[in-house]
Design an enzyme around this catalytic site. Structure first.
Site, PDB file in Angstrom:
ATOM      1  N   CYS A  54       0.956  -1.258  -0.110  1.00  0.00           N
ATOM      2  CA  CYS A  54       0.016  -0.140  -0.011  1.00  0.00           C
ATOM      3  C   CYS A  54       0.793   1.284  -0.046  1.00  0.00           C
ATOM      4  CB  CYS A  54      -1.058  -0.002   1.408  1.00  0.00           C
ATOM      5  SG  CYS A  54      -1.858  -1.526   1.455  1.00  0.00           S
TER       6      CYS A  54
ATOM      7  N   HIS B 277      -3.441   8.248   5.732  1.00  0.00           N
ATOM      8  CA  HIS B 277      -3.511   6.617   5.110  1.00  0.00           C
ATOM      9  C   HIS B 277      -5.016   5.901   5.557  1.00  0.00           C
ATOM     10  CE1 HIS B 277      -2.377   2.676   3.717  1.00  0.00           C
ATOM     11  NE2 HIS B 277      -2.895   2.335   4.805  1.00  0.00           N
TER      12      HIS B 277
ATOM     13  N   GLU C 104      -2.217   5.534  13.388  1.00  0.00           N
ATOM     14  CA  GLU C 104      -1.885   6.793  12.572  1.00  0.00           C
ATOM     15  C   GLU C 104      -1.996   8.001  13.272  1.00  0.00           C
ATOM     16  OE1 GLU C 104      -1.938   8.534   8.064  1.00  0.00           O
ATOM     17  OE2 GLU C 104      -3.402   6.918   8.801  1.00  0.00           O
TER      18      GLU C 104
ATOM     19  N   LYS D 136      -9.871   8.020   1.282  1.00  0.00           N
ATOM     20  CA  LYS D 136     -10.495   6.331   1.233  1.00  0.00           C
ATOM     21  C   LYS D 136     -11.936   6.456   1.786  1.00  0.00           C
ATOM     22  CE  LYS D 136      -6.153   4.346   2.055  1.00  0.00           C
ATOM     23  NZ  LYS D 136      -5.085   5.415   2.283  1.00  0.00           N
TER      24      LYS D 136
ATOM     25  N   HIS E 210      -9.970   1.813  -0.643  1.00  0.00           N
ATOM     26  CA  HIS E 210      -8.494   1.731  -0.624  1.00  0.00           C
ATOM     27  C   HIS E 210      -8.087   1.046  -1.719  1.00  0.00           C
ATOM     28  CE1 HIS E 210      -4.480   0.902   0.665  1.00  0.00           C
ATOM     29  NE2 HIS E 210      -4.451   0.043   1.756  1.00  0.00           N
TER      30      HIS E 210
ATOM     31  N   PHE F  36       1.304  -3.161   4.724  1.00  0.00           N
ATOM     32  CA  PHE F  36       1.349  -4.275   5.553  1.00  0.00           C
ATOM     33  C   PHE F  36       2.659  -4.687   5.652  1.00  0.00           C
ATOM     34  CE2 PHE F  36       0.829  -8.690   6.462  1.00  0.00           C
ATOM     35  CZ  PHE F  36      -0.273  -8.650   7.571  1.00  0.00           C
TER      36      PHE F  36
END
Length: 949
Positions: A703, A840, A851, A871, A876, A936
């Protein structure tokens, strides 16, 4: 008044009445901190603590304003520090080894004092960081240890044999296993399918095991992958991002789907009767390559760091080059030759000084001779040159080939022996080509040869025209022949004292020849030579001049951002396949996209995966948006224009279709399966369409893919490799295998009843993310280049950062905060001056809060900060998320409006801040903006944009 002065450059300024203090914070104490001398009217005192140097001048503070306003930096030697800059009410990060002139200006303070011009320079010369090889690792069919591996190469041992267990059920890969599981039920899919199918997870897990938190990502350029990784790793060391980098490549493609795919392309050898003789580069009887598998890894290290720890140095990496053909085939070898010439020029080496090349040669009837023609072009009549191909014994390892061959090259330097070209019974007549007047055979024979290597090249060439060359040499303390001189101007030849040949001199370099015994007949001694430029190297600034987007709420930047501002959601029920049994049946799916011949040729449109169609469309729309018409395209220096667009999952639809075809027969596999599955083919085709031959590759960092691409593209501009770069990301993964894979990970939202309300970052009822698809592309351009062509400048790209958690999950947000802090420091920006963050936040119960804690950590109580997540409306987009959100960030700067966080009905109590934008758009005069993408595996990234002034 007492002022401690530890810097000698001249600084002159007037006292300024202010309540602020001069704060110089030092994050690490590895290097000496130099604080500039200041002349102050009034009484003052300096106090210092272990981690922070606080210089308090009672009510007097020294501030500076520059021609770049807030964003200019002063030079200090040491780690990143903070220093108030005139015109700012906060501390601005200062990065080491920079040179900036502070211009006279009206001071922004209570008494409007005026600053005089200040010269900020260092007495000490900036040392170029040299890169050496201090460790080798290999896994191959002829040995899992570098010594055993190379001993077998020298003895001509072949690792090629009949494939065992060709049945797919006995030799599955992660992805083919998932396809078979999906035929039964999504519940049978391994939850590790998605993370372990992506290229970035290997490097992430390695970092987790080692606890390494430096740069961490994966590059995809087909067969040139390893060389691109090695060159980028070396650049991180040279630019002081890292002291050590593990780099290379790994591939295990000996499975039915890839074997069948290459057979359908008619690329594989069919000499099955004698497997050890099937791979025969340059031999008249060659009929295609043999697949191999394995891995090669080099430990690159900064020279002084290696010496301090007493490391054994196997070789020095002098440099290298990667180029793009911008066409599919070139029989003359001209573009491959250009890549080698650039590698030599970048490394400061003359063609005459190269006496060993580990060639790409794969045993192809066409490309083997093309490469040898390129070698003839580049090296001419060089009686000492020897050329071989490691693939004659281990086959073609695809993405791992360059790294394993780099290991072989370093071992050749170390041992003084080069391995044979086995199976070279009858060299092709093309080997003796005379394009450059050469009428000799440079190929190593069927026996090993002793060779005192002076300089070695290792080539890797990729389908799609992505060429690469690495330059290695024995390590000499004095550098001897291999040290480059620097002059300003075009590349020229310049005789080196004691050398029988000329050595390439490159632009923008500075080097010192040390006293040494010369390598010449009379053993003359070289005196120390200082090669310096009278002209200062100007820091190249990067601006955004074009935007392209394909999304579920618009395929034009203006329409896309208008819909974001109005809170329009692009999330709906999935169409295109039956997902009625899936617990998650919604996505930000693009339903109104059709390819236009202006952007995508009909042939490509029929054959390519949608991720590639989105990428080509967004890329060409970004060019049109920048005002580059067909006529203006002809005015560009296309060798200085590049493409760097990535994808996390690539051509997953093409891959799935090939698996279905394979169930019938390998003959049913589409011949475009292999090239159109790889993520590098999109940038390659875009470059082919545009004729751009500058840097061209794809990065995969899950990502964080897009942000990694944008940062690397900007570096190519700041370092002088390119003037323009199309960069970003593209993804089209709304297919059963990826939806099923994410469901298996328990990551997707199950709020199917109201699709538009399912993606709800920071809301208490969030239950997972919603998949999206699309592409975002930015045209980054060097400022002066943009101004010369009269481009509209949307924003300035100030910098950014890539870090790795080295752990899977950190609730405190410490590592994400570190990434943002690094981005600010690299960009010369203080936390207080950031007033917008495109986060994000994916609508995850855990990572959203991680975050937000990181933002609290980094920015503290900043009443002007506003935070949102794109998003909430488009879902996403995985590898494309960062690029589409970068487009949104630039549009926010351009319009002065930030979009809402739709579906944010009930703030999670853990947010602990009022910075979140509500459910309506807000007007905001953005000073500095951040855009975050987190992957990830702990790969974090932050980009820093600001209005161009």
């Amino acid at each position: 008044m007492e002022v401690s002065s530890i810097a000698s450059p001249p600084y002159t300024c007037f006292a300024v009445q202010s309540q602020n203090r001069l704060i110089i914070s030092q994050r690490a104490q590895r290097k000496k901190l130099i604080i500039p001398t200041c002349c102050i009217n009034g009484n003052g005192a300096i106090s210092a603590s272990k981690n922070t140097h606080s210089c308090a001048f009672d009510q007097h503070n020294i501030e500076y304003y520059t021609s770049r306003g807030l964003y200019a930096t002063l030079p200090v030697f040491g780690d990143n520090t903070s220093l108030p800059i005139y015109g700012s009410k906060s501390a601005v990060s200062i990065t080491g080894r920079k040179k900036t002139r502070l211009m006279s200006c009206e001071a922004h303070s209570t008494d409007k004092a005026t600053c005089t011009t200040v010269e900020a320079d260092s007495k000490e010369k900036t040392r170029k960081r040299r890169v050496v090889v201090t460790g080798l690792g290999v896994i191959s069919s002829i040995g899992h240890d570098p010594n055993a591996f190379y001993t077998n190469l020298l003895e001509g041992v072949s690792g090629i044999s009949e494939i065992e267990g060709f049945d797919c059920s006995e030799f599955p890969s992660v992805s083919t296993e998932a396809v078979e599981a999906l035929r039964v039920s999504y519940r049978k899919i391994n939850p590790f399918t998605v993370p372990f199918a992506t290229a970035n997870m290997g490097s992430a897990i390695l970092a987790i095991d080692l606890g390494w938190t430096g740069p961490n990502y994966s590059i995809s350029t087909a067969c040139a992958t390893s060389n691109f990784c090695i060159l980028n790793a070396a650049q991180h060391i040279i630019s002081d991002d890292a002291d050590m980098m593990l780099c290379g490549g790994s591939d295990a493609g000996v499975i039915p789907i890839s074997i069948g795919g290459f057979i359908s392309c008619r690329l594989l050898s069919r000499q099955n009767d004698e497997p050890t003789k099937a791979s025969r580069p340059w031999d008249t009887n060659r009929d295609g390559f043999v697949m191999g598998e394995g891995a090669g890894v080099l430990l690159l290290e900064e020279l002084e760091h290696a010496k301090k720890r007493g490391a054994t140095i196997y070789a020095e990496l002098l440099g290298g080059s990667f180029t793009c053909n911008a066409f599919r085939t070139d029989d003359s070898g001209k573009e491959i030759s250009l890549c080698m010439e650039r590698a030599l020029a970048q490394s400061g080496v003359a063609p005459e000084d190269v006496n060993y090349i580990n060639a790409h040669a794969i045993s192809s009837p066409a490309s083997d001779i093309k490469e040898i023609r390129a070698i003839n072009r580049c090296f001419g009549k060089n009686p000492n040159l020897r050329v071989n191909s490691t693939k004659s014994m281990i086959g073609h390892l695809l993405g791992a080939a360059g790294a394993v061959e780099a290991v072989a090259t370093v071992k050749a330097i170390q041992t003084g022996l080069v391995h044979p070209n086995i199976n070279l019974d009858n060299p092709d007549e093309g080997v003796y080509g005379n394009e450059c007047g050469q009428d000799m055979n440079v190929l190593v024979g069927k026996k090993k040869e002793r060779l005192d290597i002076k300089v070695a090249l290792s080539n890797s060439l990729a389908f799609g025209g992505q060429n690469s060359s690495l330059v290695f040499a024995p390590y000499y303390n004095s550098r001897g022949l291999y040290a480059p001189l620097a002059v300003i101007g075009e590349n020229i030849s310049f005789p080196i004292c004691g050398s029988k040949s000329n050595s390439f001199i490159t632009r923008r370099r500075k080097s010192r020849f040390m006293n040494c015994e010369a390598h010449s007949a009379d053993k003359a001694t070289c005196a120390t030579v200082e090669a310096d430029s009278k002209k200062e190297t100007r820091k190249r600034r990067v601006v955004v001049t074009g935007l392209g987007v394909v999304s579920s709420i618009g395929h034009d930047p203006n329409a896309f951002y208008t819909n974001l501002l109005e809170g329009v959601s692009g999330i709906s029920e999935i169409e295109g396949f039956d997902c009625s049994e899936f617990p998650s049946r919604i996505a930000g799916q693009i339903k109104s996209f059709s390819t236009e011949e202006e952007y995508v040729s009909p042939k490509i449109s029929k054959r390519a995966d949608k991720f590639m169609l989105y990428m080509l469309t967004a890329g060409k729309k970004a060019l049109i948006d920048s005002g580059i018409t067909s006529q203006k395209m002809g005015e560009l220096d296309k060798a200085r224009c590049g493409v760097l667009i990535g994808s996390a999952l690539g051509g997953i639809s093409v891959f799935t279709e090939a698996n279905e075809a394979l169930r019938s027969s390998y003959r049913k596999i589409n011949p475009f399966t292999v090239p159109f599955t790889g993520t590098n083919m999109g940038p390659a085709i875009l470059a082919i369409d545009l004729g751009w031959t500058g840097p061209n590759y794809s990065i995969s960092a899950a990502c964080a893919t897009s942000n990694s691409c944008i940062l690397n593209a900007a570096h190519h501009i700041t370092s002088g490799d390119a003037d323009m770069m199309l960069c970003g990301g593209s993804e089209s993964a709304i297919v059963p295998i990826s939806i099923g894979g994410f469901i298996a990970c328990k990551l997707l939202s199950r709020q199917n009843d109201e699709p538009t309300k399912a993606s709800r970052p920071w809301d208490t009822t969030r239950d997972g993310f919603v998949m999206g698809e699309g592409a975002g592309v930015l045209l980054l351009e060097e400022l002066e280049h943009a101004k010369r062509r009269g481009a509209t400048i949307y924003a300035e790209f100030l910098g950014g950062s890539l870090t790795c958690d080295a752990l899977r999950y950190d609730e405190s947000g410490r590592e994400i905060s570190l990434c943002m802090e690094n981005a600010l420091a690299q960009s010369g920006v203080a936390p207080e001056d950031v007033n917008y963050i495109n986060a994000h936040a994916i609508s995850s119960p855990t990572s959203d809060m991680e975050e937000i804690r990181a933002i609290n950590r980094c920015f503290g109580k900043n009443p002007n900060l506003r935070v949102n997540s794109t998003k909430s409306m488009i879902g996403h987009l995985l590898g494309a998320a960062g690029a589409v959100e970068a487009v949104a960030t630039v549009k926010a700067i351009q319009t002065g409006m930030v979009h809402p966080n739709i579906n944010l009905d009930n703030f999670d109590e853990g947010t602990g801040m009022n910075a979140l934008v509500g459910k309506k758009k807000e007007r905001l005069d953005i000073k500095v903006a951040l855009s975050n993408s987190l992957a990830f595996g702990g790969q974090n990234s932050s980009l820093v944009f600001a209005p161009y002034k």
